[in-house]
Design a protein around this motif. Structure first.
Motif, mmCIF file in Angstrom:
data_model
loop_
_atom_site.group_PDB
_atom_site.id
_atom_site.type_symbol
_atom_site.label_atom_id
_atom_site.label_comp_id
_atom_site.label_asym_id
_atom_site.label_seq_id
_atom_site.Cartn_x
_atom_site.Cartn_y
_atom_site.Cartn_z
ATOM 1 N N LEU A 47 -120.063 79.324 -92.465
ATOM 2 C CA LEU A 47 -120.701 78.184 -93.120
ATOM 3 C C LEU A 47 -121.920 78.605 -93.949
ATOM 4 N N GLY A 48 -122.435 79.801 -93.676
ATOM 5 C CA GLY A 48 -123.612 80.268 -94.394
ATOM 6 C C GLY A 48 -124.882 79.576 -93.974
ATOM 7 N N VAL A 49 -125.037 79.330 -92.672
ATOM 8 C CA VAL A 49 -126.225 78.644 -92.171
ATOM 9 C C VAL A 49 -127.071 79.584 -91.318
ATOM 10 N N VAL A 50 -128.325 79.177 -91.117
ATOM 11 C CA VAL A 50 -129.228 79.914 -90.241
ATOM 12 C C VAL A 50 -128.841 79.618 -88.797
ATOM 13 N N GLN A 51 -128.470 80.655 -88.045
ATOM 14 C CA GLN A 51 -127.987 80.448 -86.677
ATOM 15 C C GLN A 51 -129.099 80.585 -85.643
ATOM 16 N N GLY A 52 -129.819 81.706 -85.667
ATOM 17 C CA GLY A 52 -130.843 81.925 -84.645
ATOM 18 C C GLY A 52 -130.256 81.812 -83.257
ATOM 19 N N HIS A 53 -130.786 80.897 -82.433
ATOM 20 C CA HIS A 53 -130.303 80.706 -81.071
ATOM 21 C C HIS A 53 -129.194 79.658 -80.970
ATOM 22 N N ARG A 130 -134.567 79.320 -97.598
ATOM 23 C CA ARG A 130 -135.438 80.023 -98.547
ATOM 24 C C ARG A 130 -136.461 79.062 -99.153
ATOM 25 N N ALA A 131 -136.052 77.825 -99.397
ATOM 26 C CA ALA A 131 -136.984 76.825 -99.916
ATOM 27 C C ALA A 131 -138.093 76.551 -98.904
ATOM 28 N N GLU A 132 -137.728 76.437 -97.624
ATOM 29 C CA GLU A 132 -138.724 76.206 -96.572
ATOM 30 C C GLU A 132 -139.645 77.414 -96.416
ATOM 31 N N LEU A 133 -139.086 78.602 -96.553
ATOM 32 C CA LEU A 133 -139.890 79.823 -96.459
ATOM 33 C C LEU A 133 -140.917 79.854 -97.582
ATOM 34 N N GLN A 134 -140.478 79.553 -98.796
ATOM 35 C CA GLN A 134 -141.392 79.529 -99.936
ATOM 36 C C GLN A 134 -142.471 78.467 -99.753
ATOM 37 N N LYS A 135 -142.084 77.314 -99.224
ATOM 38 C CA LYS A 135 -143.021 76.221 -99.007
ATOM 39 C C LYS A 135 -144.085 76.607 -97.964
ATOM 40 N N SER A 136 -143.700 77.407 -96.987
ATOM 41 C CA SER A 136 -144.632 77.784 -95.918
ATOM 42 C C SER A 136 -145.748 78.684 -96.417
ATOM 43 N N GLY A 137 -145.468 79.467 -97.466
ATOM 44 C CA GLY A 137 -146.477 80.354 -98.017
ATOM 45 C C GLY A 137 -146.742 81.607 -97.219
ATOM 46 N N VAL A 138 -145.896 81.901 -96.217
ATOM 47 C CA VAL A 138 -146.071 83.109 -95.406
ATOM 48 C C VAL A 138 -144.886 84.035 -95.616
ATOM 49 N N HIS A 139 -145.078 85.304 -95.265
ATOM 50 C CA HIS A 139 -144.006 86.286 -95.365
ATOM 51 C C HIS A 139 -142.961 86.013 -94.287
ATOM 52 N N MET A 140 -141.748 86.420 -94.556
ATOM 53 C CA MET A 140 -140.648 86.215 -93.615
ATOM 54 C C MET A 140 -140.983 86.750 -92.222
ATOM 55 N N THR A 141 -141.661 87.902 -92.146
ATOM 56 C CA THR A 141 -141.965 88.498 -90.836
ATOM 57 C C THR A 141 -142.933 87.638 -90.032
#
Length: 322
Positions: A47-53, A130-141
């Motif tokens: 599906l191309g979704v973020v799975q995580g847990h 990716r949109a949420e990551l950009q909105k957060s203003g922090v690095h992925m790590t």
């Protein structure tokens, strides 16, 4: 394939007894192999979704990938330990491959082997993430959504698991040496004599360390993010990676990709050898991502090429949340 250790590898009774009783060092090094296996394709991957847990099962392709990996890689292999994440995409992959092993210890499930948790962002498409990551203003790590983990949190799980694994293998090896000291004429189990992952077939042209006797052989079924963080941690600790492989440490293993290391501890020195990173041995999907030839160690290049086929494409190594 030689499954029986030669007489030159059998230590003397005196050496065995010293190895058993010594608390500070081994006359015989603690020598073991570890293979990290990423789960087969899941429905979340498809599906191309973020799975995580989130507990997505294997897709039909993922089931086939695991079966083909079992046939092409671990058929008739003996291992001493099997560990798996408790998420079903890893569990099912482990169960399928275990069915092909010649010696199949019970699978030990460990939540520390889970993928990095993304909390409230799990279930989003990669574009939405990716949109949420950009909105957060922090690095992925450094990203830590509500209910999720940062890379530092994942690293802490990696270190905790690896330290406990080493403790387990030390105790396991001490018992093995104790048994040999009590009965030095007894034959060692064949899975100690040759490290064959990820191929149950013969391994001509491989470096000598492949055929060294090992005290244990471990399979770890887990996720792309965990594997990447484990390899980065081991590289930082032991500097095992050759320059041509260094770019692979931050890559995400493809589904059912395997990474194999051998580790030898002769106190106070620890030597880690990298056999291969992110190798693919399943052949069920003609459109699967194939690894660049530079990913294999020179001594294993011919074998890697024959196992992986001709035309190769780079796989996506940007984000691991699967």
């Amino acid at each position: 394939m030689n499954n029986n250790p030669g007489s030159s590898h059998k230590p003397s009774v005196a050496v065995l007894q010293h190895a058993v009783t010594s608390r500070t060092q081994y006359e015989i090094p603690l020598h073991f192999g570890i293979t990290f296996v990423r789960h087969g394709e899941s429905t979340g991957n498809k599906l191309g979704v973020v799975q995580g847990h989130q507990d997505y099962p294997l897709s039909t392709l993922g089931l086939n990938q695991a079966q083909q990996l079992g046939i092409n890689s671990v058929m008739n292999l003996r291992v001493s330990h099997i560990y798996s994440s408790d998420l079903q995409r890893a569990v099912k992959t482990a169960e399928i491959l275990r069915s092909y092993l010649l010696h199949a210890p019970e699978i030990q499930y460990d939540k520390r082997l889970r993928e990095r948790g993304f909390g409230s962002l799990e279930g989003l498409s990669l574009k939405q993430f990716r949109a949420e990551l950009q909105k957060s203003g922090v690095h992925m790590t450094d990203l830590k959504p509500p209910g999720g983990e940062s890379t530092a949190d994942l690293r802490a799980r990696v270190i905790s698991f690896m330290e406990d694994l080493l403790t387990t293998l030390r105790a396991f090896d001490k018992e093995r040496l104790k048994e040999l000291a009590a009965n030095p004429n007894a034959a060692s189990p064949s899975y100690y004599s040759e490290y064959q992952v990820p191929s149950g077939r013969s391994n001509p042209g491989a470096p000598p360390s492949v055929n060294d006797p090992l005290g244990a052989s471990v399979l770890i079924f887990t996720h792309g993010g965990f594997i990447r963080e484990a390899l980065l941690y081991l590289e930082q600790e032991y500097n095992f990676c050759v320059e041509s492989q260094r770019h692979l440490l931050k890559a995400v293993s493809p589904n059912c990709g395997i990474s194999t290391l051998t580790i030898k501890i002769t106190e106070p020195k620890t030597t880690v050898n990298c056999m291969w990173l992110h190798r693919i041995y399943h052949v069920s999907d003609n459109s699967r991502p194939k690894l660049n030839q530079s990913m294999s160690i020179a001594a294993l290049r011919a074998r890697s090429q024959s196992a992986s086929g001709g035309n190769r494409k780079q796989f996506n190594s940007s984000i691991s949340m699967m």
